[in-house]
Design a protein around this motif. Structure first.
Motif, PDB file in Angstrom:
ATOM      1  N   VAL A  54      12.638 -16.045 -17.063  1.00  0.00           N
ATOM      2  CA  VAL A  54      11.391 -16.633 -17.542  1.00  0.00           C
ATOM      3  C   VAL A  54      11.723 -17.850 -18.403  1.00  0.00           C
ATOM      4  CG1 VAL A  54       9.219 -16.224 -18.746  1.00  0.00           C
ATOM      5  CG2 VAL A  54      10.385 -14.314 -17.614  1.00  0.00           C
ATOM      6  N   ASP A  55      11.379 -19.026 -17.889  1.00  0.00           N
ATOM      7  CA  ASP A  55      11.627 -20.274 -18.614  1.00  0.00           C
ATOM      8  C   ASP A  55      10.702 -21.332 -18.038  1.00  0.00           C
ATOM      9  OD1 ASP A  55      12.838 -22.754 -19.629  1.00  0.00           O
ATOM     10  OD2 ASP A  55      14.527 -21.467 -20.183  1.00  0.00           O
ATOM     11  N   ASP A  56      10.152 -22.187 -18.889  1.00  0.00           N
ATOM     12  CA  ASP A  56       9.246 -23.219 -18.389  1.00  0.00           C
ATOM     13  C   ASP A  56       9.971 -24.475 -17.912  1.00  0.00           C
ATOM     14  OD1 ASP A  56       9.964 -24.053 -20.907  1.00  0.00           O
ATOM     15  OD2 ASP A  56       7.936 -24.082 -21.715  1.00  0.00           O
ATOM     16  N   ASP A  57      11.298 -24.497 -18.023  1.00  0.00           N
ATOM     17  CA  ASP A  57      12.099 -25.595 -17.491  1.00  0.00           C
ATOM     18  C   ASP A  57      12.489 -25.210 -16.062  1.00  0.00           C
ATOM     19  OD1 ASP A  57      14.089 -27.397 -16.747  1.00  0.00           O
ATOM     20  OD2 ASP A  57      15.062 -27.383 -18.712  1.00  0.00           O
ATOM     21  N   GLU A  58      11.741 -25.729 -15.100  1.00  0.00           N
ATOM     22  CA  GLU A  58      11.905 -25.316 -13.703  1.00  0.00           C
ATOM     23  C   GLU A  58      13.306 -25.593 -13.160  1.00  0.00           C
ATOM     24  OE1 GLU A  58       9.468 -25.543  -9.478  1.00  0.00           O
ATOM     25  OE2 GLU A  58       8.804 -26.752 -11.172  1.00  0.00           O
ATOM     26  N   MET A  59      13.863 -26.754 -13.486  1.00  0.00           N
ATOM     27  CA  MET A  59      15.214 -27.074 -12.990  1.00  0.00           C
ATOM     28  C   MET A  59      16.239 -26.096 -13.546  1.00  0.00           C
ATOM     29  SD  MET A  59      15.232 -31.252 -12.942  1.00  0.00           S
ATOM     30  CE  MET A  59      16.973 -31.278 -13.143  1.00  0.00           C
ATOM     31  N   PHE A  60      16.155 -25.798 -14.825  1.00  0.00           N
ATOM     32  CA  PHE A  60      17.082 -24.866 -15.458  1.00  0.00           C
ATOM     33  C   PHE A  60      16.972 -23.477 -14.838  1.00  0.00           C
ATOM     34  CE2 PHE A  60      17.657 -21.474 -18.625  1.00  0.00           C
ATOM     35  CZ  PHE A  60      19.006 -21.606 -18.861  1.00  0.00           C
ATOM     36  N   VAL A  61      15.745 -22.968 -14.708  1.00  0.00           N
ATOM     37  CA  VAL A  61      15.558 -21.615 -14.211  1.00  0.00           C
ATOM     38  C   VAL A  61      16.004 -21.495 -12.748  1.00  0.00           C
ATOM     39  CG1 VAL A  61      13.149 -21.635 -13.409  1.00  0.00           C
ATOM     40  CG2 VAL A  61      14.054 -19.602 -14.481  1.00  0.00           C
ATOM     41  N   ASN A  62      15.794 -22.529 -11.956  1.00  0.00           N
ATOM     42  CA  ASN A  62      16.248 -22.491 -10.556  1.00  0.00           C
ATOM     43  C   ASN A  62      17.772 -22.514 -10.462  1.00  0.00           C
ATOM     44  OD1 ASN A  62      13.649 -22.348  -9.535  1.00  0.00           O
ATOM     45  ND2 ASN A  62      13.462 -24.554  -9.280  1.00  0.00           N
ATOM     46  N   ARG A  63      18.399 -23.325 -11.292  1.00  0.00           N
ATOM     47  CA  ARG A  63      19.869 -23.399 -11.313  1.00  0.00           C
ATOM     48  C   ARG A  63      20.460 -22.064 -11.766  1.00  0.00           C
ATOM     49  NH1 ARG A  63      19.961 -28.003 -14.040  1.00  0.00           N
ATOM     50  NH2 ARG A  63      20.340 -26.975 -16.006  1.00  0.00           N
ATOM     51  N   LEU A  64      19.867 -21.483 -12.825  1.00  0.00           N
ATOM     52  CA  LEU A  64      20.345 -20.198 -13.323  1.00  0.00           C
ATOM     53  C   LEU A  64      20.119 -19.092 -12.291  1.00  0.00           C
ATOM     54  CD1 LEU A  64      21.608 -18.586 -15.631  1.00  0.00           C
ATOM     55  CD2 LEU A  64      19.312 -18.312 -16.598  1.00  0.00           C
ATOM     56  N   ALA A  65      18.992 -19.130 -11.586  1.00  0.00           N
ATOM     57  CA  ALA A  65      18.702 -18.122 -10.558  1.00  0.00           C
ATOM     58  C   ALA A  65      19.767 -18.146  -9.457  1.00  0.00           C
ATOM     59  CB  ALA A  65      17.313 -18.349  -9.961  1.00  0.00           C
ATOM     60  N   ARG A  66      20.106 -19.342  -8.991  1.00  0.00           N
ATOM     61  CA  ARG A  66      21.146 -19.450  -7.954  1.00  0.00           C
ATOM     62  C   ARG A  66      22.490 -18.903  -8.457  1.00  0.00           C
ATOM     63  NH1 ARG A  66      18.605 -24.383  -7.195  1.00  0.00           N
ATOM     64  NH2 ARG A  66      20.237 -25.494  -8.329  1.00  0.00           N
ATOM     65  N   ALA A  67      22.851 -19.250  -9.680  1.00  0.00           N
ATOM     66  CA  ALA A  67      24.123 -18.788 -10.242  1.00  0.00           C
ATOM     67  C   ALA A  67      24.134 -17.268 -10.417  1.00  0.00           C
ATOM     68  CB  ALA A  67      24.380 -19.481 -11.576  1.00  0.00           C
ATOM     69  N   MET A  68      23.014 -16.698 -10.839  1.00  0.00           N
ATOM     70  CA  MET A  68      22.961 -15.248 -11.044  1.00  0.00           C
ATOM     71  C   MET A  68      22.950 -14.496  -9.718  1.00  0.00           C
ATOM     72  SD  MET A  68      23.290 -15.167 -14.247  1.00  0.00           S
ATOM     73  CE  MET A  68      23.072 -13.445 -14.650  1.00  0.00           C
ATOM     74  N   GLU A  69      22.352 -15.081  -8.675  1.00  0.00           N
ATOM     75  CA  GLU A  69      22.395 -14.468  -7.346  1.00  0.00           C
ATOM     76  C   GLU A  69      23.837 -14.414  -6.829  1.00  0.00           C
ATOM     77  OE1 GLU A  69      19.520 -16.708  -5.099  1.00  0.00           O
ATOM     78  OE2 GLU A  69      17.847 -15.593  -5.974  1.00  0.00           O
ATOM     79  N   LYS A  70      24.617 -15.444  -7.108  1.00  0.00           N
ATOM     80  CA  LYS A  70      26.034 -15.444  -6.711  1.00  0.00           C
ATOM     81  C   LYS A  70      26.805 -14.349  -7.417  1.00  0.00           C
ATOM     82  CE  LYS A  70      26.399 -20.340  -5.615  1.00  0.00           C
ATOM     83  NZ  LYS A  70      26.955 -21.645  -6.024  1.00  0.00           N
TER      84      LYS A  70
END
Length: 185
Positions: free
Chosen positions: A19-35
């Motif tokens: 949960v973060d309102d910085d869309e670029m950050f949250v998308n980057r973190l989501a990809r890294a956490m999926e890995k």
């Protein structure tokens, strides 16, 4: 040494809510956490996060403290009520002791100051609580942390130098010199 956790460390439920309102950050973190083996869902607002928690409360969560439509502590409280065993990390650019204490009292497992990378988040999510997670391999310098904070406040003040200087209790010309330079490494 690999930064990726052993799937057994994550457990049988790898669900992770970011949960973060910085869309670029949250998308980057989501990809890294999926890995790293997590099954991620991302929310950009308190309202969206609350809806996702009602649909399916995750085992793990990383929640920004300040969101455009409210406070991340409301999300922490809702998740803790929906799922007592959830491991919740509060992530914020405003690292103050008072907010850290409030986050833990509301049910957060840990508290990380931004900027934190996927390795920091993974360590915090999977730490057992008895011992502190290892220090970061390459932490930011104090000069860089200061610069990042100034940049964040500057953006929040709609790039108004005078207002930023007032809020940071700095002389306007000093702030202008800092903003004119490149950020330290």
């Amino acid at each position: 040494m690999s930064d990726l956790p052993n799937p057994a460390e994550i457990g049988p439920d790898p669900s992770l809510l970011l949960v973060d309102d910085d869309e670029m950050f949250v998308n980057r973190l989501a990809r890294a956490m999926e890995k790293r083996g997590f099954t991620t869902r991302a929310a950009l607002s308190v309202e969206e996060a609350m809806r996702m928690i009602v649909e399916s409360a995750p085992a793990y969560a990383v929640i920004d403290l300040r969101l455009e439509d409210g406070n991340g502590l409301d999300v922490v409280e809702a998740l803790r009520e929906a799922r007592e065993d959830a491991r919740i990390i509060v992530l914020t650019g405003y690292g103050a002791i008072a907010t850290a204490v409030a986050a833990v009292k509301m049910g957060a497992t840990d508290y990380l100051a931004k900027p934190a990378d996927a390795n920091d988040v993974t360590s915090a999510l999977l730490s057992s609580g008895e011992t502190l997670p290892p220090p970061p391999e390459n932490p930011m310098s104090a000069d860089r942390v200061r610069w990042e904070h100034i940049q964040r406040v500057y953006e929040q003040c709609d790039r108004n130098v005078s207002e930023t200087a007032r809020r940071l209790h700095m002389h306007r010309r000093t702030l202008q010199r800092i903003l004119a330079k490149r950020g330290p490494r």
